[in-house]
Structures are given as C-alpha cells and as structure tokens.
Design an enzyme around this catalytic site. Structure first.
Site, PDB file in Angstrom:
ATOM      1  N   CYS A 113       0.918  -0.625  -0.134  1.00 15.29           N
ATOM      2  CA  CYS A 113       0.317  -0.249   0.111  1.00 15.29           C
ATOM      3  C   CYS A 113       0.716   1.142  -0.278  1.00 15.29           C
ATOM      4  CB  CYS A 113      -0.799  -0.014   1.046  1.00 15.29           C
ATOM      5  SG  CYS A 113      -2.198  -1.381   0.989  1.00 15.29           S
ATOM      6  N   HIS A 263      -3.622   6.983   1.381  1.00 19.42           N
ATOM      7  CA  HIS A 263      -4.033   5.784   0.900  1.00 19.42           C
ATOM      8  C   HIS A 263      -5.720   5.382   1.199  1.00 19.42           C
ATOM      9  CE1 HIS A 263      -3.924   1.230  -0.160  1.00 19.42           C
ATOM     10  NE2 HIS A 263      -3.731   1.331   1.529  1.00 19.42           N
ATOM     11  N   ASN A 293      -9.889  -0.590  -1.666  1.00 19.11           N
ATOM     12  CA  ASN A 293      -8.887  -0.783  -1.509  1.00 19.11           C
ATOM     13  C   ASN A 293      -7.766  -0.917  -2.533  1.00 19.11           C
ATOM     14  OD1 ASN A 293      -5.778  -0.869  -0.544  1.00 19.11           O
ATOM     15  ND2 ASN A 293      -5.981  -1.773   1.355  1.00 19.11           N
TER      16      ASN A 293
HETATM   17  O1  UT7 Z   1      -4.098  -1.061   3.222  1.00 20.20           O
HETATM   18  C1  UT7 Z   1      -3.651  -1.298   4.247  1.00 20.20           C
HETATM   19  C2  UT7 Z   1      -4.545  -2.449   4.863  1.00 20.20           C
HETATM   20  N1  UT7 Z   1      -5.466  -3.068   5.510  1.00 20.20           N
HETATM   21  C3  UT7 Z   1      -5.622  -1.920   6.303  1.00 20.20           C
HETATM   22  O2  UT7 Z   1      -5.467  -1.145   6.338  1.00 20.20           O
HETATM   23  C4  UT7 Z   1      -7.444  -3.123   7.090  1.00 20.20           C
HETATM   24  C5  UT7 Z   1      -7.376  -2.448   8.948  1.00 20.20           C
HETATM   25  N2  UT7 Z   1      -8.432  -2.861   8.887  1.00 20.20           N
HETATM   26  C6  UT7 Z   1      -9.127  -2.568   9.212  1.00 20.20           C
HETATM   27  O3  UT7 Z   1      -9.696  -1.637   8.268  1.00 20.20           O
HETATM   28  C7  UT7 Z   1     -10.383  -3.553  10.104  1.00 20.20           C
HETATM   29  O4  UT7 Z   1     -10.066  -4.091  11.553  1.00 20.20           O
HETATM   30  C8  UT7 Z   1     -11.033  -4.102   9.274  1.00 20.20           C
HETATM   31  C9  UT7 Z   1     -12.956  -3.169   8.409  1.00 20.20           C
HETATM   32  C10 UT7 Z   1     -10.201  -5.304   8.174  1.00 20.20           C
HETATM   33  C11 UT7 Z   1     -12.749  -5.125  10.187  1.00 20.20           C
HETATM   34  O5  UT7 Z   1     -12.845  -4.277  11.169  1.00 20.20           O
HETATM   35  P1  UT7 Z   1     -13.336  -4.206  12.944  1.00 20.20           P
HETATM   36  O6  UT7 Z   1     -14.273  -3.454  13.361  1.00 20.20           O
HETATM   37  O7  UT7 Z   1     -11.672  -4.608  13.570  1.00 20.20           O
HETATM   38  O8  UT7 Z   1     -13.710  -6.060  12.868  1.00 20.20           O
HETATM   39  P2  UT7 Z   1     -13.376  -7.662  13.121  1.00 20.20           P
HETATM   40  O9  UT7 Z   1     -11.266  -7.460  12.607  1.00 20.20           O
HETATM   41  O10 UT7 Z   1     -12.583  -6.561  14.341  1.00 20.20           O
HETATM   42  O11 UT7 Z   1     -14.300  -8.480  12.713  1.00 20.20           O
HETATM   43  C12 UT7 Z   1     -15.512  -8.183  14.053  1.00 20.20           C
HETATM   44  C13 UT7 Z   1     -16.572  -8.509  13.517  1.00 20.20           C
HETATM   45  C14 UT7 Z   1     -16.153 -10.098  14.017  1.00 20.20           C
HETATM   46  O12 UT7 Z   1     -16.914 -11.157  14.226  1.00 20.20           O
HETATM   47  P3  UT7 Z   1     -17.035 -11.298  16.138  1.00 20.20           P
HETATM   48  O13 UT7 Z   1     -16.164 -12.040  16.406  1.00 20.20           O
HETATM   49  O14 UT7 Z   1     -17.128 -10.074  16.595  1.00 20.20           O
HETATM   50  O15 UT7 Z   1     -18.740 -12.141  15.954  1.00 20.20           O
HETATM   51  C15 UT7 Z   1     -15.893 -10.402  12.114  1.00 20.20           C
HETATM   52  O16 UT7 Z   1     -16.393 -11.900  12.376  1.00 20.20           O
HETATM   53  O17 UT7 Z   1     -16.640  -8.423  12.232  1.00 20.20           O
HETATM   54  C16 UT7 Z   1     -17.606  -9.799  11.548  1.00 20.20           C
HETATM   55  N3  UT7 Z   1     -16.583  -9.745  10.504  1.00 20.20           N
HETATM   56  C17 UT7 Z   1     -17.324  -9.760   9.294  1.00 20.20           C
HETATM   57  N4  UT7 Z   1     -18.704  -9.420   9.325  1.00 20.20           N
HETATM   58  C18 UT7 Z   1     -19.779  -9.428   8.516  1.00 20.20           C
HETATM   59  C19 UT7 Z   1     -15.609  -9.688  10.237  1.00 20.20           C
HETATM   60  N5  UT7 Z   1     -15.446  -9.702   8.214  1.00 20.20           N
HETATM   61  C20 UT7 Z   1     -16.831  -9.461   8.198  1.00 20.20           C
HETATM   62  C21 UT7 Z   1     -16.852  -9.458   7.187  1.00 20.20           C
HETATM   63  N6  UT7 Z   1     -18.488  -8.883   6.882  1.00 20.20           N
HETATM   64  N7  UT7 Z   1     -17.359  -8.965   6.152  1.00 20.20           N
END
Ligand code: UT7
Length: 336
Positions: A113, A263, A293
């Site tokens: 990225c 980014h 992204n």
């Molecule tokens: O370019 C650089 C690379 N990437 C980034 O910079 C991304 C950085 N990170 C993020 O943007 C965020 O961490 C995410 C958008 C990826 C995830 O958001 P989050 O608020 O950190 O969610 P999480 O991973 O902690 O997951 C929360 C919940 C989980 O369920 P439980 O365990 O709370 O029941 C996941 O299973 O959301 C669930 N989950 C989803 N639900 C529906 C994870 N992905 C999905 C999905 N749809 N696609």
C-alpha cells in the site's frame, strides 16, 4: 539543479463493478457491515483473462495523453504491485512489452500500500540526479483473483478492488516554490510486523520442499491474511506521524495544504488521521467508496479522480500519506 514534477496522470478500473449487496450471499457479509466499518460501497473486479499489466496499460495511455508525451519520451518504468502478472519477471517488463517501450529500464517494487510513495521517492531521486527525464510510475493491482472469496476470507475479500493508476514524473530546472514539483517525502518500514498482513505462499519461507505445493494450496497459504485491528491502529498512528513530520520539515501547516490524498484502506482510518491532524474533511479526497482498497494504485487513482472532479488543480499544495503491509508507511508533499 533539477526537480521532478507530475506531468501526467491516468487511471483505469475494469468495467465489472460489484456492490456490497453482490457480496452478501457468496461471502456471508452485509452492506451494512462493510459500509459501517470501511466506507466501501462498491469495487471493481476483473473478468476473463485480464492481467495486472493490462490495467496498467490503460492507465499509462491516459497518463501519456494527459502529459502530452509519447511512449518514446519515457526513459524509465517503476511499477509498484503486490499482484504481479507472474512470479517473475517483474510486471514492469510485461507492461513495457505491451506498450512497445523496449530498451528502457523497468523496476518492480514491492511496498504494497506504500508502493506509490516509495516509487515517487525513487523517481524523484533519479530525476534529480540527472539520470532520467520522464519516468512512468505505475501502481496496479488485481486483488480479486488472489483472495479467498468464501465466507472464510470475508474479512479481507470485501476490502480490496482491482485498478491501476499511472503518473509521469518529468524533469525541470529547479524554480520557485509555487512551480509544480515534488517537494519532499518520508519513508519507513518495520519488518517486525511483516506477518500481520501478508500472503505466505508461494515462497521459500514456508519450510516446504517447493515454493508452491498442493498442501500449501489446501492450507490456503496463497491467500492474504490480516490482523485487521493491529493494522488499523498502526495505520492511523503512522500516517499521522509521518505526514506531520513532512509538513513540519518543510515549514508547512495543514492550513497551507490544499488537498490531502491518502491511501484508501478504510474511510475510518482516513477520518481518524484527519481528526488527529485537524484536517477539515473537505480537504481530503477519498475514493474508497467506489473502488475499495486498490493498494499501490490508490494515490494515483485518487489523483486522477480529483482532477476530474475539479478538486485538484495545478499550483495546489498536495499532502500524501500511506500505510500498508510490511509494515511500510510514508508521506509526501508536492506542488501539483
Ligand atoms: O491497506 C492496508 C491494509 N488494510 C487495512 O488498513 C485495514 C485495517 N483494518 C480495518 O480496516 C478493520 O480492522 C477491518 C475493516 C478489516 C475490520 O473491522 P473491525 O472493526 O476491526 O472488525 P473485526 O475484524 O474485529 O471483526 C469484528 C466482527 C467479527 O465478528 P465477532 O467475532 O465480533 O462475532 C468478524 O467475524 O466482524 C466480523 N466480520 C465480518 N462480518 C461481516 C469480519 N469481516 C466481516 C465481513 N462481514 N466482511
């Protein structure tokens, strides 16, 4: 004394567009979850046999046209991608062959990225030391065919899109501060976090006899993995830190900057960076809603769209910042 400036900008995304609703069933996700957590509304994914260099060709053609240069004016290619056409040679070589630009050097760089900002620093240094006059700097990615597009991979698969952005960095004699030029950049990496966002295979670091085995495919080692929260936290901190440093070392403040091109990993990351730095939201140009992204392509793609939207004009002071796998991060400042 030479300086570099951006003489041309182009971008391309494949025609097939998928909304969050299109992903709901195959990935067991929801439009609400994706929009709330990321700001993404849709992304573009390729079809058929389109390769990363094919997307780059289209972006390059637009960049050449906008610079009013011909392919024969380009004397170096720098290609940033984490989703190459093939393991080797670099995708820069495939782009070069398709563009019929034989003979000039072609670099591939791997800063994910942060690839565009790293590439910008290379292009600027090459131009300043008199080596090249017109450098094609491309960021292009096809993520769609490299991700686990099942519910198991949904935390990654909903985030990424395919696309390409291209800029041409051209040489000029150093002039006044209000003339177009790349002013400064700040680059970092911390490999201690390499496995927080990575694709393990194919590769020699997996303890297997071969770089790619069928067992690796069964274990899904050829897909990207991400510790989302860890990446999020570091992205906010590092982007704000680096951009603050870049502004300060150049005696500029947020008020002096006309437009910020960040980014595009998550709208919430960019909002938080803006909040920390006191940037008015209208000064940040985001495209994540439309493209997701696109990794190395996000900044030049944003540049092209900002020009089209009338938000980026010649003479503006532009701040850039990126964070990604590696971890790698950095920022840049230019007079567009
Ligand atoms: O370019 C650089 C690379 N990437 C980034 O910079 C991304 C950085 N990170 C993020 O943007 C965020 O961490 C995410 C958008 C990826 C995830 O958001 P989050 O608020 O950190 O969610 P999480 O991973 O902690 O997951 C929360 C919940 C989980 O369920 P439980 O365990 O709370 O029941 C996941 O299973 O959301 C669930 N989950 C989803 N639900 C529906 C994870 N992905 C999905 C999905 N749809 N696609």
């Amino acid at each position: 004394m030479y300086q570099s400036y951006i003489s041309g900008v182009g971008a391309y995304v494949p025609p097939r567009s998928l909304t969050n609703f299109d992903l709901e069933k195959p990935l067991d996700t929801s439009d609400e979850w994706i929009q709330q957590r990321t700001g993404i509304v849709k992304r573009h994914w390729v079809e058929g046999d389109t390769s990363t260099s094919d997307l780059a060709v289209e972006a390059t053609k637009e960049a050449l046209e906008s610079a009013k240069l011909s392919k024969d004016d380009i004397d170096c290619i720098i290609f940033a991608t984490l989703s190459p056409d093939h393991e080797f040679p670099g995708t820069g070589c495939f782009l070069q062959a398709k563009m019929d630009m034989s003979g000039i050097p072609a670099f591939d760089i791997r800063q994910q990225c942060s690839g565009y900002i790293y590439g910008l620093s290379m292009a600027d240094a090459f131009i300043k030391n008199g080596m090249y006059k017109n450098i094609l700097l491309v960021g292009a990615e096809i993520h769609s065919r490299g991700m686990d597009r099942t519910p198991e991979g949904r935390n990654v698969a909903v985030l990424f899109g395919d696309g390409a952005g291209a800029t041409i960095l051209s040489r000029k004699e150093a002039g006044a501060d209000n003339e177009s030029h790349v002013i400064s950049y700040d680059l970092h990496a911390d490999g201690a976090f390499a496995k927080e966002l990575w694709t393990p295979g194919p590769g020699t670091g997996n303890g297997k006899e071969e770089r790619l085995t069928t067992s690796m495919i069964d274990e899904k080692l050829h897909y990207p993995y991400m510790n989302g929260r860890q990446v999020f936290m570091h992205a906010v901190k590092r982007m704000a830190e680096s951009l603050t440093y870049t502004l300060k070392t150049n005696g500029k403040s947020v008020e002096d900057v006309d437009l910020f091109l960040f980014h595009q990993a998550n709208m919430r990351i960019n909002d938080k960076v803006g909040e920390i730095m006191g940037i008015p939201p209208e000064k940040v140009f985001n495209t994540i809603q439309h493209y997701g992204n696109t990794t190395a392509a996000t900044i030049p793609l944003g540049m092209r769209d900002a020009i089209k939207a009338g938000k980026l004009e010649r003479g503006m002071l532009v701040g850039m910042a990126a964070f990604g796998s590696g971890f790698t991060w950095g920022s840049g400042l230019m007079r567009f």
